[in-house]
Motif scaffolding. Structure first.
Motif, short mmCIF file in Angstrom:
data_model
loop_
_atom_site.label_atom_id
_atom_site.label_comp_id
_atom_site.label_asym_id
_atom_site.label_seq_id
_atom_site.Cartn_x
_atom_site.Cartn_y
_atom_site.Cartn_z
N PHE A 53 0.57 -1.04 -0.33
CA PHE A 53 -0.08 -0.41 0.01
C PHE A 53 0.53 1.07 -0.17
N HIS A 54 1.33 1.30 0.76
CA HIS A 54 2.69 2.43 1.02
C HIS A 54 3.16 2.93 -0.47
N SER A 55 4.18 1.86 -0.83
CA SER A 55 4.94 1.58 -1.54
C SER A 55 4.23 2.19 -3.22
N ALA A 78 -24.76 -4.31 -2.23
CA ALA A 78 -25.96 -3.81 -2.19
C ALA A 78 -25.52 -1.42 -3.04
N GLN A 79 -24.52 -2.08 -2.97
CA GLN A 79 -23.60 -0.64 -3.80
C GLN A 79 -23.83 -0.84 -5.41
N VAL A 80 -23.65 -1.67 -5.91
CA VAL A 80 -23.83 -2.00 -7.04
C VAL A 80 -25.49 -2.03 -7.64
N GLU A 81 -26.22 -2.21 -7.13
CA GLU A 81 -27.41 -2.68 -7.29
C GLU A 81 -28.49 -0.86 -7.28
N SER A 82 -27.33 -0.79 -6.25
CA SER A 82 -28.05 0.81 -5.44
C SER A 82 -27.65 2.09 -6.63
N GLY A 83 -26.39 1.50 -7.50
CA GLY A 83 -26.10 2.43 -8.01
C GLY A 83 -24.72 3.69 -7.10
N ASN A 84 -24.55 3.17 -6.20
CA ASN A 84 -24.04 4.05 -4.90
C ASN A 84 -22.74 3.37 -4.60
N VAL A 85 -22.00 3.84 -5.78
CA VAL A 85 -20.66 2.35 -5.32
C VAL A 85 -19.47 3.97 -4.75
N ASN A 86 -19.51 3.56 -3.27
CA ASN A 86 -17.84 4.64 -3.21
C ASN A 86 -16.85 3.10 -3.14
N TRP A 87 -17.03 1.68 -2.41
CA TRP A 87 -16.03 0.85 -2.64
C TRP A 87 -15.42 1.31 -4.22
N ASP A 88 -13.63 0.83 -4.13
CA ASP A 88 -12.98 0.35 -5.22
C ASP A 88 -12.44 -0.41 -5.47
N LEU A 89 -11.92 -1.48 -4.54
CA LEU A 89 -11.29 -2.78 -4.35
C LEU A 89 -11.33 -3.11 -3.39
N ALA A 287 -7.88 2.29 -9.49
CA ALA A 287 -8.00 0.91 -9.58
C ALA A 287 -6.96 0.02 -10.21
N ARG A 288 -7.16 0.16 -11.34
CA ARG A 288 -6.26 -1.06 -12.08
C ARG A 288 -5.31 -0.62 -11.80
N ARG A 289 -4.65 1.19 -11.46
CA ARG A 289 -3.10 1.16 -11.78
C ARG A 289 -2.43 0.38 -10.12
N PHE A 290 -3.40 -0.03 -9.53
CA PHE A 290 -2.79 -0.59 -7.62
C PHE A 290 -3.30 -2.10 -8.29
N GLN A 292 -1.98 -3.36 -11.18
CA GLN A 292 -0.59 -4.33 -11.52
C GLN A 292 0.55 -3.76 -10.23
N HIS A 293 0.03 -2.59 -9.44
CA HIS A 293 1.48 -2.62 -8.19
C HIS A 293 1.56 -3.55 -7.45
N VAL A 294 -0.24 -4.08 -7.48
CA VAL A 294 -0.03 -5.53 -6.33
C VAL A 294 0.33 -6.92 -7.14
N ALA A 295 0.58 -6.84 -8.14
CA ALA A 295 1.00 -8.34 -9.09
C ALA A 295 2.56 -8.13 -9.25
N LEU A 296 3.29 -7.36 -8.81
CA LEU A 296 4.13 -7.20 -8.63
C LEU A 296 5.28 -8.10 -7.71
N SER A 297 5.75 -9.10 -8.11
CA SER A 297 6.31 -9.75 -7.60
C SER A 297 6.86 -9.30 -6.09
N SER A 298 7.86 -8.08 -6.28
CA SER A 298 8.22 -7.71 -4.50
C SER A 298 6.72 -6.99 -3.56
N SER A 299 5.92 -6.82 -4.86
CA SER A 299 4.76 -6.55 -3.93
C SER A 299 4.21 -8.05 -3.15
N LEU A 300 4.06 -9.10 -4.08
CA LEU A 300 4.05 -10.33 -3.54
C LEU A 300 4.85 -10.39 -2.33
#
Length: 369
Positions: A53-55, A78-89, A287-290, A292-300
């Motif tokens: 996260f920090h990196s 509930a968020q998706v069905e209401s159309g009020n999405v406030n979570w990303d990942l 969120a997609r950039r996140f 890609q960062h998570v998928a780095l071997s160094s991140s895992l």
């Protein structure tokens, strides 16, 4: 009729200029971008934060707002069905990424380009089978295990899944999570069903009855937990003799909190931790950039060197070394270590996606009786 007095052009200009100055004072010229990431709390979340996260924030300048939950799709739905999405990942269990993808609750990621391994190995060849899907990117290998407090036993402690269900030899309370997943598998393994036949057995009415009958044998001694922090506390307070738990939570209690806990690896149910993007994410690009960062071997590896959840990229295993807080060797504490993998069941996400609703209903009814 009352008519408001006319405003001169010069007065209007002064008013507009004043409004612009106020706007500039109170609005940052470079407002910080952010994403909302939902995790499980506790030691795992701390490992994620320190592992990548920090990196991610340092590399991108994008701020991560972290919140916690106890799993499941109810809040996402509930968020998706209401159309009020406030979570990303959201960090989800494998069966939930299957169900969520099928229901259109998650963004499709089949065009997401993931980084190659350090040696140039393409991501699709580097990931363990089953840890990537159209709607998810896998990060960790984790297990639900049985654990006990060594102080509860002077001699002859439990060693097998069957011991968890043996009230005659080991009388006392047991802790289990308030869901049918894993509990039904544990019941059949304890009843002698080989791990490679568990889901075939559960696919029959007789097999489901067998699992519930085994659970019946300890029902009067059950303590039900929901959040991952509860099992270590139940053991520390000796409110239960044994409990199901996430292996990383017990590892953290053992190493950081110096608790005398012991893991029974026999019959462990292994799963892949997955990151998904909620459909309609208000910050989809970042969120997609996140991911890609998570998928780095160094991140895992950054996570695996902080908690005993194995990385799902083969190349990341070369980077797993010492536990950063304590300096102990991490590999023997991983669910995938050979010494811990003599009788292992990998959770069948597709099977649970097909049977989750009916078995959750039956399990809830069983608990309420």
């Amino acid at each position: 009729m009352n008519v408001a007095p006319a405003t001169s052009t010069s007065e209007l200009g002064k008013t507009v200029c004043a409004a612009i100055v106020i706007f500039m004072i109170f609005t940052p010229l470079n407002a910080t971008e952010s994403i909302t990431v939902v995790s499980w709390g506790g030691a795992a979340q701390k490992a994620h934060e320190d592992g990548y996260f920090h990196s991610f924030e340092e590399v991108t300048g994008i701020e991560i707002q972290v919140t916690e939950y106890n799993g499941g799709l109810a809040q996402i739905r509930a968020q998706v069905e209401s159309g009020n999405v406030n979570w990303d990942l959201v960090s989800v269990e494998s069966q939930d990424k299957v169900i969520g993808c099928d229901e259109g609750l998650l963004e499709v990621l089949d065009d997401l380009e993931l980084p190659d391994g350090p040696d140039g190995t393409p991501a699709e060849e580097d990931y363990l089978e089953g840890s990537l899907s159209d709607c998810s990117v896998g990060t960790i290998t984790w297990s639900t295990i049985i654990a006990y407090n060594a102080n509860s036993f002077e001699t002859d402690p439990p060693t097998t899944m069957a011991d968890f269900f043996d009230l005659e030899k080991f009388p006392g309370k047991r802790g289990i999570r308030r869901i049918p997943e894993v509990n039904l598998e544990f019941a059949l393994i304890a009843d002698g069903v080989p791990v490679d036949e568990v889901y075939d057995t559960l696919s029959t009415d007789e097999g489901v009855d067998q699992a519930f009958a085994k659970l019946d044998s300890i029902k009067d001694f059950l303590v039900i937990w929901e959040a991952g922090a509860q099992p270590p506390q139940l053991l520390a307070d000796q409110e239960v003799l044994m409990t199901t738990a996430y292996n990383g939570r017990i590892f953290n209690a053992q190493t950081v909190e110096k608790q005398p806990f012991v893991i029974i690896w026999d019959g462990q149910v292994r799963d892949y931790g997955q990151w998904v993007i909620v459909a309609g994410s208000p910050n989809l690009k970042n969120a997609r950039r996140f991911l890609q960062h998570v998928a780095l071997s160094s991140s895992l590896a950054g996570v695996a060197n902080r908690i005993s959840y194995g990385p799902v990229r083969r190349s990341a295993w070369d980077l797993v070394d010492k536990h950063i807080p304590t300096g102990i060797d991490m590999r023997p504490h991983m669910p995938t270590h050979p010494d811990n993998s003599k009788n292992v069941l990998t959770s069948d996400a597709e099977w649970w996606a097909d049977h989750k609703d009916e078995l959750t209903e039956r399990f809830s009814a069983w608990l309420s009786k």
